[in-house]
Design a protein around this motif. Structure first.
Motif, PDB file in Angstrom:
ATOM      1  N   MET A  57       0.865  -1.190   0.009  1.00  0.00           N
ATOM      2  CA  MET A  57      -0.017  -0.070   0.048  1.00  0.00           C
ATOM      3  C   MET A  57       0.778   1.181   0.035  1.00  0.00           C
ATOM      4  O   MET A  57       2.129   1.090   0.582  1.00  0.00           O
ATOM      5  N   ASP A  58       0.339   2.465  -0.942  1.00  0.00           N
ATOM      6  CA  ASP A  58       1.282   3.454  -0.779  1.00  0.00           C
ATOM      7  C   ASP A  58       2.512   3.409  -1.276  1.00  0.00           C
ATOM      8  O   ASP A  58       3.457   3.982  -0.764  1.00  0.00           O
ATOM      9  N   GLY A  59       2.777   2.334  -2.232  1.00  0.00           N
ATOM     10  CA  GLY A  59       4.004   2.077  -2.724  1.00  0.00           C
ATOM     11  C   GLY A  59       5.107   1.562  -1.873  1.00  0.00           C
ATOM     12  O   GLY A  59       6.445   1.110  -2.319  1.00  0.00           O
ATOM     13  N   GLY A  60       4.610   0.888  -0.606  1.00  0.00           N
ATOM     14  CA  GLY A  60       5.425   0.232   0.281  1.00  0.00           C
ATOM     15  C   GLY A  60       4.799  -1.036   0.461  1.00  0.00           C
ATOM     16  O   GLY A  60       3.728  -1.259   0.693  1.00  0.00           O
ATOM     17  N   GLY A  61       5.800  -1.931   1.308  1.00  0.00           N
ATOM     18  CA  GLY A  61       5.354  -3.174   1.796  1.00  0.00           C
ATOM     19  C   GLY A  61       4.873  -2.933   3.196  1.00  0.00           C
ATOM     20  O   GLY A  61       5.456  -2.279   4.016  1.00  0.00           O
ATOM     21  N   MET A  62       3.573  -3.340   3.474  1.00  0.00           N
ATOM     22  CA  MET A  62       2.927  -3.062   4.841  1.00  0.00           C
ATOM     23  C   MET A  62       2.880  -4.139   5.847  1.00  0.00           C
ATOM     24  O   MET A  62       3.177  -4.226   6.893  1.00  0.00           O
ATOM     25  N   ALA A  63       2.643  -5.589   5.419  1.00  0.00           N
ATOM     26  CA  ALA A  63       2.702  -6.819   5.959  1.00  0.00           C
ATOM     27  C   ALA A  63       2.899  -7.704   5.005  1.00  0.00           C
ATOM     28  O   ALA A  63       2.836  -7.684   3.849  1.00  0.00           O
ATOM     29  N   LYS A  64       3.037  -8.907   5.655  1.00  0.00           N
ATOM     30  CA  LYS A  64       3.387 -10.273   4.932  1.00  0.00           C
ATOM     31  C   LYS A  64       2.770 -11.547   5.713  1.00  0.00           C
ATOM     32  O   LYS A  64       3.003 -11.572   6.829  1.00  0.00           O
ATOM     33  N   SER A  65       2.257 -12.347   4.977  1.00  0.00           N
ATOM     34  CA  SER A  65       1.792 -13.746   5.653  1.00  0.00           C
ATOM     35  C   SER A  65       2.664 -14.580   4.904  1.00  0.00           C
ATOM     36  O   SER A  65       2.559 -14.930   3.640  1.00  0.00           O
ATOM     37  N   GLY A  66       3.771 -15.343   5.864  1.00  0.00           N
ATOM     38  CA  GLY A  66       4.485 -16.204   5.274  1.00  0.00           C
ATOM     39  C   GLY A  66       4.306 -17.500   5.857  1.00  0.00           C
ATOM     40  O   GLY A  66       3.410 -17.886   6.752  1.00  0.00           O
ATOM     41  N   GLU A  67       4.976 -18.616   5.473  1.00  0.00           N
ATOM     42  CA  GLU A  67       4.940 -19.737   5.974  1.00  0.00           C
ATOM     43  C   GLU A  67       5.861 -20.094   7.182  1.00  0.00           C
ATOM     44  O   GLU A  67       6.912 -19.467   7.411  1.00  0.00           O
ATOM     45  N   ARG A  68       5.392 -20.861   8.059  1.00  0.00           N
ATOM     46  CA  ARG A  68       5.964 -21.228   9.373  1.00  0.00           C
ATOM     47  C   ARG A  68       7.211 -22.360   8.775  1.00  0.00           C
ATOM     48  O   ARG A  68       7.186 -23.280   8.253  1.00  0.00           O
ATOM     49  N   LYS A  69       8.196 -21.777   9.558  1.00  0.00           N
ATOM     50  CA  LYS A  69       9.433 -22.659   9.694  1.00  0.00           C
ATOM     51  C   LYS A  69      10.100 -22.812  11.053  1.00  0.00           C
ATOM     52  O   LYS A  69       9.825 -21.613  11.815  1.00  0.00           O
ATOM     53  N   SER A  70      10.451 -23.953  11.505  1.00  0.00           N
ATOM     54  CA  SER A  70      11.056 -24.221  12.761  1.00  0.00           C
ATOM     55  C   SER A  70      11.968 -24.904  12.886  1.00  0.00           C
ATOM     56  O   SER A  70      12.305 -25.751  12.031  1.00  0.00           O
ATOM     57  N   ILE A  71      12.849 -24.697  14.082  1.00  0.00           N
ATOM     58  CA  ILE A  71      13.860 -25.609  14.415  1.00  0.00           C
ATOM     59  C   ILE A  71      13.415 -26.375  15.737  1.00  0.00           C
ATOM     60  O   ILE A  71      13.208 -25.728  16.762  1.00  0.00           O
ATOM     61  N   SER A  72      13.935 -27.614  15.897  1.00  0.00           N
ATOM     62  CA  SER A  72      13.786 -28.288  17.202  1.00  0.00           C
ATOM     63  C   SER A  72      14.994 -29.240  17.471  1.00  0.00           C
ATOM     64  O   SER A  72      15.652 -29.598  16.520  1.00  0.00           O
ATOM     65  N   ILE A  73      14.996 -29.458  18.681  1.00  0.00           N
ATOM     66  CA  ILE A  73      16.483 -30.231  19.266  1.00  0.00           C
ATOM     67  C   ILE A  73      15.888 -31.344  19.917  1.00  0.00           C
ATOM     68  O   ILE A  73      15.201 -31.300  20.968  1.00  0.00           O
ATOM     69  N   THR A  74      16.146 -32.603  19.457  1.00  0.00           N
ATOM     70  CA  THR A  74      15.413 -33.663  19.980  1.00  0.00           C
ATOM     71  C   THR A  74      16.565 -34.711  19.888  1.00  0.00           C
ATOM     72  O   THR A  74      17.136 -35.231  18.917  1.00  0.00           O
ATOM     73  N   ASP A  75      17.103 -35.313  21.211  1.00  0.00           N
ATOM     74  CA  ASP A  75      17.908 -36.462  21.136  1.00  0.00           C
ATOM     75  C   ASP A  75      19.113 -36.048  20.223  1.00  0.00           C
ATOM     76  O   ASP A  75      19.615 -36.803  19.273  1.00  0.00           O
ATOM     77  N   GLU A  76      19.725 -34.788  20.499  1.00  0.00           N
ATOM     78  CA  GLU A  76      20.876 -34.256  19.755  1.00  0.00           C
ATOM     79  C   GLU A  76      20.606 -34.159  18.517  1.00  0.00           C
ATOM     80  O   GLU A  76      21.631 -33.919  17.454  1.00  0.00           O
ATOM     81  N   LYS A  77      19.457 -34.341  17.765  1.00  0.00           N
ATOM     82  CA  LYS A  77      19.094 -34.041  16.476  1.00  0.00           C
ATOM     83  C   LYS A  77      18.661 -32.832  16.191  1.00  0.00           C
ATOM     84  O   LYS A  77      17.770 -32.292  17.051  1.00  0.00           O
ATOM     85  N   VAL A  78      19.029 -31.971  15.255  1.00  0.00           N
ATOM     86  CA  VAL A  78      18.634 -30.556  14.972  1.00  0.00           C
ATOM     87  C   VAL A  78      17.965 -30.883  13.799  1.00  0.00           C
ATOM     88  O   VAL A  78      18.195 -31.058  12.741  1.00  0.00           O
ATOM     89  N   LEU A  79      16.621 -30.743  14.200  1.00  0.00           N
ATOM     90  CA  LEU A  79      15.397 -30.808  13.047  1.00  0.00           C
ATOM     91  C   LEU A  79      14.806 -29.628  12.563  1.00  0.00           C
ATOM     92  O   LEU A  79      14.389 -28.676  13.226  1.00  0.00           O
ATOM     93  N   ILE A  80      14.710 -29.352  11.112  1.00  0.00           N
ATOM     94  CA  ILE A  80      14.169 -28.164  10.586  1.00  0.00           C
ATOM     95  C   ILE A  80      12.683 -28.800   9.854  1.00  0.00           C
ATOM     96  O   ILE A  80      12.705 -29.826   9.191  1.00  0.00           O
ATOM     97  N   MET A  81      11.657 -27.899  10.040  1.00  0.00           N
ATOM     98  CA  MET A  81      10.502 -28.474   9.413  1.00  0.00           C
ATOM     99  C   MET A  81       9.851 -27.020   8.813  1.00  0.00           C
ATOM    100  O   MET A  81       9.942 -25.869   9.364  1.00  0.00           O
TER     101      MET A  81
END
Length: 384
Positions: free
Chosen positions: A215-239
């Motif tokens: 709006m008004d020539g600029g970015g106002m908001a964005k709806s993106g996808e969720r991405k996350s990192i978790s640590i389980t049993d020494e595994k670094v997992l990304i989803m």
């Protein structure tokens, strides 16, 4: 307020609809999932719980069976005893002063094993002891890191951080702001100030699913996808919510291992059949509504006593005559080596919402009943 009461005990058992192909490393499996569902309420006494964000600013101390729900409006922590399903304690925190954690900018909380709490805001991490006394504040942009280094344009995404001990953290890094871009994954230690980066564009594809409000020539908001990192049993997992796939950061080999999966019940990625740019709030909301019809993958939840992971995901099944979206909700099981074991469609009335956590053999998720706290609990089992 209502006293504790159990609601709607429903037992459902069934066989999985099918076996699910996995990546080349994994084989096929044909296992049977059954489950029980119930709903329970929490006795709040005379207290009014903070439910504005749907317990989105909460964390669970699984060893003590306590849920911490942060009210960032009043700077109070509501602690719920998940065994007795009652309010245990309310702690107050300070905005300013030597124990201050800032005002209104906290976006996440995490409870550590010693019952201290990490408060994540836009610039760093506040570590506060159980007593309420602040241990320290880590302003990540001001730390002179040893090892790898970030460019002037790159920052660590504080909202993505995960840790087990409050010392070593994992998160995404890259350009921040409206035109943010994930450049890879970071591992850093706030004690010895070491930084290790794994540059990778493996998540670049999810930007195609963003919806931007211009709006008004600029970015106002964005709806993106969720991405996350978790640590389980020494595994670094990304989803990510956009695709039926997981990644593991192998720290020894300093590389990413990809685990793509196939669902027989839903799509395996978003299709992007919605506008990705909007020129007004009305168009923006309409585009998000269309996007919400597409498949959405939840986060992996560890069930250590079962040596399993569980995950919910959903996709629109149909629209009613009154334009209500009816979703197909699916529960998927994985073993500790991330092999997909099976999937099962849940009842039509089931609604999966975040956050989801595992405790006492059950997957718990928050349910708002007249602004009171309730939990829907699914007890899954799997057998040959």
């Amino acid at each position: 307020m209502n006293n504790f009461k159990a609601l709607i005990f429903l037992v459902i058992a069934g066989a999985i609809a099918c076996s699910s192909p996995k990546n080349e490393k994994n084989g096929n499996s044909d296992m049977e999932i059954s489950y029980e569902i119930d709903t329970v309420m929490v006795d709040a006494g005379d207290h009014f719980f903070f439910v504005r964000f749907g317990l989105g600013m909460s964390d669970v101390d699984k060893s003590r069976k306590l849920l911490y729900n942060f009210n960032n409006q009043d700077m109070k922590m509501e602690i719920i005893d998940l065994e007795s399903l009652s309010l245990k304690e309310v702690r107050e925190y300070e905005k300013e002063g030597p124990n201050g954690i800032g005002g209104g900018f906290i976006m996440r909380v995490q409870v550590l094993p010693d019952e201290s709490v990490l408060f994540y805001d836009f610039v760093g991490i506040h570590h506060v002891a159980k007593s309420g006394e602040k241990v320290t504040t880590y302003k990540l942009g001001e730390i002179e890191w040893e090892g790898d280094s970030l460019s002037e344009e790159e920052q660590i995404d504080v909202s993505s951080l995960a840790t087990k001990d409050g010392k070593t953290f994992y998160g995404f890094y890259g350009a921040q702001g409206f035109d943010s871009k994930t450049e890879g994954i970071a591992q850093f230690n706030v004690v010895d100030k070491s930084l290790k980066l794994l540059p990778s564009d493996f998540l670049e594809f999810i930007s195609a699913y963003d919806i931007s409000l211009q709006m008004d020539g600029g970015g106002m908001a964005k709806s993106g996808e969720r991405k996350s990192i978790s640590i389980t049993d020494e595994k670094v997992l990304i989803m990510t919510s956009a695709k039926n796939q997981l990644w593991q950061w192998d720290l020894e080999l300093d590389s990413l291992v990809s685990y793509p999966y196939e669902s027989q019940l839903t799509s395996n990625s978003k299709k992007g059949n919605y506008p990705v740019q909007a020129g007004s709030m009305e168009e923006f909301r309409a585009a998000i509504t269309e996007k919400n019809k597409e498949v959405n993958f939840g986060m992996l939840v560890h069930a250590p006593d079962q040596d399993k992971f569980w995950r919910y995901h959903r996709e629109m099944e149909r629209m009613t005559a009154g334009d209500t979206i009816i979703y197909k909700n699916v529960l998927t099981a994985f073993d500790v080596e991330l092999n997909q074991l099976g999937e099962k469609a849940l009842p039509e009335k089931f609604k999966n919402t975040d956050p989801v956590f595992y405790l006492d053999g059950m997957l718990w998720q928050f349910l708002n009943i007249d602004d009171e706290v309730a939990f829907v609990r699914v007890k899954p089992t799997i057998s040959e």
